[in-house]
Motif scaffolding. Sequence first.
Motif, mmCIF file in Angstrom:
data_model
loop_
_atom_site.group_PDB
_atom_site.id
_atom_site.type_symbol
_atom_site.label_atom_id
_atom_site.label_comp_id
_atom_site.label_asym_id
_atom_site.label_seq_id
_atom_site.Cartn_x
_atom_site.Cartn_y
_atom_site.Cartn_z
ATOM 1 N N ILE A 91 0.557 -1.429 0.448
ATOM 2 C CA ILE A 91 0.397 0.429 -0.179
ATOM 3 C C ILE A 91 0.773 1.250 -0.286
ATOM 4 C CG2 ILE A 91 -1.985 1.317 1.381
ATOM 5 C CD1 ILE A 91 -2.816 -1.197 2.364
ATOM 6 N N VAL A 92 2.543 1.041 0.989
ATOM 7 C CA VAL A 92 3.066 2.794 1.226
ATOM 8 C C VAL A 92 3.317 2.701 -0.387
ATOM 9 C CG1 VAL A 92 5.081 2.917 1.608
ATOM 10 C CG2 VAL A 92 3.313 2.481 3.578
ATOM 11 N N GLU A 93 3.933 1.135 -1.171
ATOM 12 C CA GLU A 93 4.145 1.671 -2.333
ATOM 13 C C GLU A 93 3.641 2.349 -3.107
ATOM 14 O OE1 GLU A 93 6.909 -1.115 -5.499
ATOM 15 O OE2 GLU A 93 5.794 -1.738 -4.074
ATOM 16 N N ILE A 94 2.659 1.662 -3.591
ATOM 17 C CA ILE A 94 1.703 2.545 -4.472
ATOM 18 C C ILE A 94 1.157 4.314 -4.072
ATOM 19 C CG2 ILE A 94 -0.809 2.333 -5.265
ATOM 20 C CD1 ILE A 94 -0.596 -0.596 -5.075
ATOM 21 N N ALA A 95 1.252 4.203 -2.825
ATOM 22 C CA ALA A 95 0.840 5.511 -1.924
ATOM 23 C C ALA A 95 1.576 6.329 -2.140
ATOM 24 C CB ALA A 95 -0.239 5.148 -0.887
ATOM 25 N N LEU A 138 -3.969 6.095 3.518
ATOM 26 C CA LEU A 138 -2.659 5.242 2.075
ATOM 27 C C LEU A 138 -3.558 4.480 1.583
ATOM 28 C CD1 LEU A 138 0.127 4.935 4.501
ATOM 29 C CD2 LEU A 138 -0.517 6.628 2.883
ATOM 30 N N ALA A 139 -4.799 2.945 2.225
ATOM 31 C CA ALA A 139 -5.181 2.832 1.236
ATOM 32 C C ALA A 139 -6.076 3.118 -0.172
ATOM 33 C CB ALA A 139 -6.137 1.703 2.097
ATOM 34 N N GLU A 140 -6.688 4.291 0.096
ATOM 35 C CA GLU A 140 -7.184 4.764 -0.175
ATOM 36 C C GLU A 140 -6.858 4.731 -1.435
ATOM 37 O OE1 GLU A 140 -10.469 8.684 -0.226
ATOM 38 O OE2 GLU A 140 -10.303 7.903 1.422
ATOM 39 N N ARG A 145 -10.705 -0.771 -4.323
ATOM 40 C CA ARG A 145 -11.540 -0.907 -3.380
ATOM 41 C C ARG A 145 -11.580 -1.933 -2.629
ATOM 42 N NH1 ARG A 145 -16.784 -4.037 -5.131
ATOM 43 N NH2 ARG A 145 -16.278 -4.531 -7.028
ATOM 44 N N PHE A 146 -11.118 -2.683 -3.222
ATOM 45 C CA PHE A 146 -10.608 -3.984 -2.675
ATOM 46 C C PHE A 146 -10.076 -4.275 -1.316
ATOM 47 C CE2 PHE A 146 -12.299 -5.720 -6.672
ATOM 48 C CZ PHE A 146 -13.339 -6.685 -6.048
ATOM 49 N N ARG A 148 -8.858 -0.827 0.047
ATOM 50 C CA ARG A 148 -10.149 -0.278 0.821
ATOM 51 C C ARG A 148 -10.188 -1.300 2.215
ATOM 52 N NH1 ARG A 148 -10.402 5.056 3.273
ATOM 53 N NH2 ARG A 148 -12.716 4.907 4.073
ATOM 54 N N GLU A 149 -11.682 -2.233 0.949
ATOM 55 C CA GLU A 149 -12.856 -2.567 2.129
ATOM 56 C C GLU A 149 -11.364 -3.978 3.278
ATOM 57 O OE1 GLU A 149 -14.610 -4.708 -1.233
ATOM 58 O OE2 GLU A 149 -15.992 -3.266 -1.064
ATOM 59 N N GLN A 150 -10.582 -4.099 2.938
ATOM 60 C CA GLN A 150 -9.504 -4.994 3.635
ATOM 61 C C GLN A 150 -9.374 -4.148 4.751
ATOM 62 O OE1 GLN A 150 -9.129 -9.076 3.472
ATOM 63 N NE2 GLN A 150 -8.550 -7.698 5.563
ATOM 64 N N MET A 151 -8.665 -3.019 4.274
ATOM 65 C CA MET A 151 -8.145 -2.538 5.517
ATOM 66 C C MET A 151 -8.739 -1.747 6.477
ATOM 67 S SD MET A 151 -4.365 -2.143 5.271
ATOM 68 C CE MET A 151 -4.763 -0.614 6.694
ATOM 69 N N GLU A 152 -10.612 -1.489 6.010
ATOM 70 C CA GLU A 152 -11.003 -1.089 6.663
ATOM 71 C C GLU A 152 -11.465 -2.144 8.454
ATOM 72 O OE1 GLU A 152 -14.578 0.060 4.368
ATOM 73 O OE2 GLU A 152 -14.061 1.741 4.357
ATOM 74 N N THR A 153 -11.303 -3.278 7.284
ATOM 75 C CA THR A 153 -11.477 -4.286 9.134
ATOM 76 C C THR A 153 -10.460 -4.920 9.721
ATOM 77 O OG1 THR A 153 -13.053 -5.957 7.246
ATOM 78 C CG2 THR A 153 -11.500 -6.865 8.786
#
Length: 226
Positions: A91-95, A138-140, A145-146, A148-153
Amino acid sequence: MAGRSDYAFSAYETLKWEIVTGQRRPGSVFEEKVFAEQIGVSRTPVREAVIRLARERLLEVVPRRGTFVSEISMEDIRQIYEMRRILEPQIVEIAAEKADRKRMETWRAYFERVKAGEEMLIASAPLPDSDAAFHLFLAESTGNRFIREQMETLMTQTQRIRCLSNRWKETRQQASVEEHLEMIRDMLEGDTDAAKEAAVRHLNNSEEGYRMMAASGYLSDLRVFR
């Protein structure tokens, strides 16, 4: 006039907030009728909220015994942080490439004010708190969206642990602020490898902090750790 789905969502949000912020203690009994009366709705939307929160592992429905607020074990924490170590470096790499730089700068300024004592770290506010909100940003930023949803959990579970333990050791909170700043600086400077390493250190230190807290016996009366 509010519809059934509105009442169910309100019941869900209210109950989730009470669980995550520690107002409802791990292992405590949840009584649908009492809660429905407290928030002024029928039991039907409360049951819908219970089903949803059980799927999220915040409630446990035990046949012929009742509904309980889920307890937290060190194995739960180990698995949460294991999953976060798999996801968050990527996530950090993409963000680092895709995140809005103005928002990133805003986060840096916020954590710098917290570090300087000019602003309080929001650690038990309505969902999500400052720490969770940063990681979700960062996830957003990945645009997936997958993810993001996993990180929300994951952040819901992490925030729950943090809200129960945030008074244990203030120095850990201070270290966490510096760890977030390190990640942000590295991302803004384009040093993706350093940012990923900083993210892993942050996760390792956070997990170790909870292990130390468990070993100390702190919050044992809350049945936080099995």
